[in-house]
Motif scaffolding. Structure first.
Motif, PDB file in Angstrom:
ATOM      1  N   ALA A 104      19.810  13.848  -4.525  1.00  0.00           N
ATOM      2  CA  ALA A 104      18.819  13.074  -5.290  1.00  0.00           C
ATOM      3  C   ALA A 104      19.137  11.594  -5.159  1.00  0.00           C
ATOM      4  CB  ALA A 104      18.834  13.496  -6.741  1.00  0.00           C
ATOM      5  N   PRO A 105      18.199  10.712  -5.311  1.00  0.00           N
ATOM      6  CA  PRO A 105      16.962  10.869  -6.049  1.00  0.00           C
ATOM      7  C   PRO A 105      15.770  11.378  -5.263  1.00  0.00           C
ATOM      8  CG  PRO A 105      17.221   8.570  -5.519  1.00  0.00           C
ATOM      9  CD  PRO A 105      18.433   9.300  -4.996  1.00  0.00           C
ATOM     10  N   HIS A 106      15.955  11.926  -4.095  1.00  0.00           N
ATOM     11  CA  HIS A 106      14.858  12.542  -3.355  1.00  0.00           C
ATOM     12  C   HIS A 106      13.657  11.607  -3.225  1.00  0.00           C
ATOM     13  CE1 HIS A 106      17.091  16.243  -3.385  1.00  0.00           C
ATOM     14  NE2 HIS A 106      17.250  16.102  -4.680  1.00  0.00           N
ATOM     15  N   GLU A 107      13.872  10.538  -2.546  1.00  0.00           N
ATOM     16  CA  GLU A 107      12.832   9.532  -2.375  1.00  0.00           C
ATOM     17  C   GLU A 107      11.717  10.024  -1.460  1.00  0.00           C
ATOM     18  OE1 GLU A 107      13.941   5.315  -1.935  1.00  0.00           O
ATOM     19  OE2 GLU A 107      12.953   5.467   0.012  1.00  0.00           O
ATOM     20  N   LEU A 108      10.516   9.710  -1.854  1.00  0.00           N
ATOM     21  CA  LEU A 108       9.336  10.037  -1.071  1.00  0.00           C
ATOM     22  C   LEU A 108       8.455   8.795  -1.043  1.00  0.00           C
ATOM     23  CD1 LEU A 108       7.625  12.239   0.373  1.00  0.00           C
ATOM     24  CD2 LEU A 108       6.649  12.764  -1.872  1.00  0.00           C
ATOM     25  N   VAL A 109       8.107   8.330   0.137  1.00  0.00           N
ATOM     26  CA  VAL A 109       7.219   7.185   0.282  1.00  0.00           C
ATOM     27  C   VAL A 109       5.887   7.696   0.805  1.00  0.00           C
ATOM     28  CG1 VAL A 109       6.852   4.947   1.388  1.00  0.00           C
ATOM     29  CG2 VAL A 109       9.170   5.657   0.769  1.00  0.00           C
ATOM     30  N   SER A 132       4.800  20.637  -2.145  1.00  0.00           N
ATOM     31  CA  SER A 132       6.052  21.257  -2.628  1.00  0.00           C
ATOM     32  C   SER A 132       7.189  20.252  -2.732  1.00  0.00           C
ATOM     33  CB  SER A 132       6.451  22.425  -1.726  1.00  0.00           C
ATOM     34  OG  SER A 132       5.438  23.397  -1.721  1.00  0.00           O
ATOM     35  N   TYR A 133       6.889  19.081  -3.272  1.00  0.00           N
ATOM     36  CA  TYR A 133       7.910  18.045  -3.448  1.00  0.00           C
ATOM     37  C   TYR A 133       8.939  18.421  -4.508  1.00  0.00           C
ATOM     38  CZ  TYR A 133       9.922  13.547  -4.789  1.00  0.00           C
ATOM     39  OH  TYR A 133      10.788  12.532  -5.091  1.00  0.00           O
ATOM     40  N   LEU A 134       8.507  19.053  -5.583  1.00  0.00           N
ATOM     41  CA  LEU A 134       9.431  19.424  -6.649  1.00  0.00           C
ATOM     42  C   LEU A 134      10.177  20.702  -6.277  1.00  0.00           C
ATOM     43  CD1 LEU A 134       7.204  18.745  -9.776  1.00  0.00           C
ATOM     44  CD2 LEU A 134       8.916  17.252  -8.736  1.00  0.00           C
ATOM     45  N   ALA A 135      11.455  20.703  -6.597  1.00  0.00           N
ATOM     46  CA  ALA A 135      12.281  21.880  -6.295  1.00  0.00           C
ATOM     47  C   ALA A 135      11.848  23.071  -7.136  1.00  0.00           C
ATOM     48  CB  ALA A 135      13.753  21.560  -6.570  1.00  0.00           C
ATOM     49  N   SER A 136      11.897  24.248  -6.557  1.00  0.00           N
ATOM     50  CA  SER A 136      11.625  25.487  -7.279  1.00  0.00           C
ATOM     51  C   SER A 136      12.936  26.064  -7.780  1.00  0.00           C
ATOM     52  CB  SER A 136      10.954  26.500  -6.354  1.00  0.00           C
ATOM     53  OG  SER A 136       9.693  26.042  -5.971  1.00  0.00           O
ATOM     54  N   ILE A 137      12.871  26.706  -8.915  1.00  0.00           N
ATOM     55  CA  ILE A 137      14.035  27.311  -9.541  1.00  0.00           C
ATOM     56  C   ILE A 137      13.894  28.828  -9.430  1.00  0.00           C
ATOM     57  CG2 ILE A 137      15.329  27.488 -11.716  1.00  0.00           C
ATOM     58  CD1 ILE A 137      15.159  24.647 -10.477  1.00  0.00           C
ATOM     59  N   ASN A 162       0.812  -1.224   0.000  1.00  0.00           N
ATOM     60  CA  ASN A 162       0.000   0.000   0.000  1.00  0.00           C
ATOM     61  C   ASN A 162       0.844   1.271   0.000  1.00  0.00           C
ATOM     62  OD1 ASN A 162       0.915   0.265   2.606  1.00  0.00           O
ATOM     63  ND2 ASN A 162      -1.093   0.271   3.568  1.00  0.00           N
ATOM     64  N   GLN A 163       2.070   1.171  -0.496  1.00  0.00           N
ATOM     65  CA  GLN A 163       2.906   2.366  -0.560  1.00  0.00           C
ATOM     66  C   GLN A 163       3.236   2.723  -2.001  1.00  0.00           C
ATOM     67  OE1 GLN A 163       6.449   1.510   1.641  1.00  0.00           O
ATOM     68  NE2 GLN A 163       7.471   0.531  -0.069  1.00  0.00           N
ATOM     69  N   LEU A 164       3.499   3.979  -2.185  1.00  0.00           N
ATOM     70  CA  LEU A 164       3.869   4.523  -3.476  1.00  0.00           C
ATOM     71  C   LEU A 164       5.238   5.169  -3.317  1.00  0.00           C
ATOM     72  CD1 LEU A 164       3.032   5.265  -6.375  1.00  0.00           C
ATOM     73  CD2 LEU A 164       1.946   7.297  -5.424  1.00  0.00           C
ATOM     74  N   LEU A 165       6.201   4.712  -4.088  1.00  0.00           N
ATOM     75  CA  LEU A 165       7.564   5.220  -4.023  1.00  0.00           C
ATOM     76  C   LEU A 165       7.794   6.187  -5.183  1.00  0.00           C
ATOM     77  CD1 LEU A 165      10.343   5.037  -2.658  1.00  0.00           C
ATOM     78  CD2 LEU A 165      10.861   3.127  -4.187  1.00  0.00           C
ATOM     79  N   VAL A 166       8.121   7.440  -4.845  1.00  0.00           N
ATOM     80  CA  VAL A 166       8.323   8.494  -5.842  1.00  0.00           C
ATOM     81  C   VAL A 166       9.756   9.003  -5.701  1.00  0.00           C
ATOM     82  CG1 VAL A 166       7.501  10.729  -6.669  1.00  0.00           C
ATOM     83  CG2 VAL A 166       5.900   9.149  -5.571  1.00  0.00           C
ATOM     84  N   TRP A 167      10.406   9.221  -6.832  1.00  0.00           N
ATOM     85  CA  TRP A 167      11.729   9.840  -6.864  1.00  0.00           C
ATOM     86  C   TRP A 167      11.680  11.041  -7.783  1.00  0.00           C
ATOM     87  CZ3 TRP A 167      15.818   5.452  -7.974  1.00  0.00           C
ATOM     88  CH2 TRP A 167      15.935   4.635  -6.846  1.00  0.00           C
ATOM     89  N   ARG A 168      12.626  11.962  -7.572  1.00  0.00           N
ATOM     90  CA  ARG A 168      12.806  13.070  -8.509  1.00  0.00           C
ATOM     91  C   ARG A 168      14.288  13.354  -8.671  1.00  0.00           C
ATOM     92  NH1 ARG A 168      14.653  17.820  -6.480  1.00  0.00           N
ATOM     93  NH2 ARG A 168      14.140  18.416  -4.360  1.00  0.00           N
ATOM     94  N   ASP A 169      14.625  13.923  -9.823  1.00  0.00           N
ATOM     95  CA  ASP A 169      15.991  14.353 -10.099  1.00  0.00           C
ATOM     96  C   ASP A 169      16.356  15.551  -9.238  1.00  0.00           C
ATOM     97  OD1 ASP A 169      16.437  12.520 -12.192  1.00  0.00           O
ATOM     98  OD2 ASP A 169      15.782  13.935 -13.731  1.00  0.00           O
ATOM     99  N   SER A 170      17.656  15.781  -9.102  1.00  0.00           N
ATOM    100  CA  SER A 170      18.145  17.027  -8.517  1.00  0.00           C
ATOM    101  C   SER A 170      18.087  18.120  -9.572  1.00  0.00           C
ATOM    102  CB  SER A 170      19.603  16.879  -8.075  1.00  0.00           C
ATOM    103  OG  SER A 170      19.690  16.202  -6.877  1.00  0.00           O
ATOM    104  N   LEU A 202       6.968   5.923  -9.465  1.00  0.00           N
ATOM    105  CA  LEU A 202       6.817   7.129 -10.279  1.00  0.00           C
ATOM    106  C   LEU A 202       8.081   7.968 -10.155  1.00  0.00           C
ATOM    107  CD1 LEU A 202       3.138   8.102  -9.403  1.00  0.00           C
ATOM    108  CD2 LEU A 202       3.959   6.992 -11.486  1.00  0.00           C
ATOM    109  N   TYR A 203       8.440   8.642 -11.241  1.00  0.00           N
ATOM    110  CA  TYR A 203       9.703   9.365 -11.279  1.00  0.00           C
ATOM    111  C   TYR A 203       9.510  10.713 -11.975  1.00  0.00           C
ATOM    112  CZ  TYR A 203      14.694  10.141 -11.864  1.00  0.00           C
ATOM    113  OH  TYR A 203      15.951  10.656 -11.782  1.00  0.00           O
ATOM    114  N   PHE A 204      10.023  11.774 -11.376  1.00  0.00           N
ATOM    115  CA  PHE A 204       9.999  13.099 -11.981  1.00  0.00           C
ATOM    116  C   PHE A 204      11.379  13.387 -12.568  1.00  0.00           C
ATOM    117  CE2 PHE A 204       6.358  13.590  -9.203  1.00  0.00           C
ATOM    118  CZ  PHE A 204       5.492  14.373  -9.960  1.00  0.00           C
TER     119      PHE A 204
END
Length: 142
Positions: free
Chosen positions: A24-29, A48-53, A7-15, A104-106
């Motif tokens: 990175a990979p900035h793991e979020l469960v 606000s999971y994604l980094a702002s530029i 029942n978990q969703l593993l999300v990563w995003r690039d730096s 899922l991956y950003f």
């Protein structure tokens, strides 16, 4: 309820840069809820999971996994909502492959015009160079 493998969703995003965002990979469960892809994206963006530029022009591609994932949406810092490439009302669980890590991956696509990135993905065309160096293309994942 504490997340489990079922029942978990593993999300990563690039730096976004080596100096400012290097772990990175900035793991979020997250708990996997019975929700649409649209609802999931709204929830994640609201946290606000994604980094702002600093320029306010970051482009992200949401994919089903890190390697050869299917592109699901384009997210841009300057947009209020993602541009979905699949049915946003489908359950988010329908896009998850349990044997992939992450689910899922950003992918960060730098400051490339998100409209252009979305068009390329929608039409199965090569993506523009993510660093804007030239028009050398990268094959999209659909």
């Amino acid at each position: 309820m504490k997340p489990t493998k079922t029942n978990q969703l593993l999300v990563w995003r690039d730096s976004v840069s080596a100096g400012d965002d290097c772990d990175a990979p900035h793991e979020l469960v997250l708990p996997l809820r019975d929700e649409s892809l649209r609802s999931f994206a709204s929830r994640l963006l609201g946290e606000s999971y994604l980094a702002s530029i600093a320029s306010g022009r970051a482009t992200w591609i949401l994919q089903t996994d890190r390697q050869a994932g299917r592109s699901l949406a384009v997210v841009a810092q300057q947009w209020s909502q993602p541009r979905f490439l699949v049915d946003p009302e489908s359950p988010v669980s329908s896009y998850i492959q349990r044997d992939s890590t992450p689910h899922l991956y950003f992918r960060y696509w730098c400051q490339v015009d998100p409209e252009r990135v979305a068009r390329c993905l929608q039409h199965g065309e090569p993506l523009p160079d993510k660093y804007g160096r030239d028009d050398t293309n990268e094959t999209p994942n659909q």
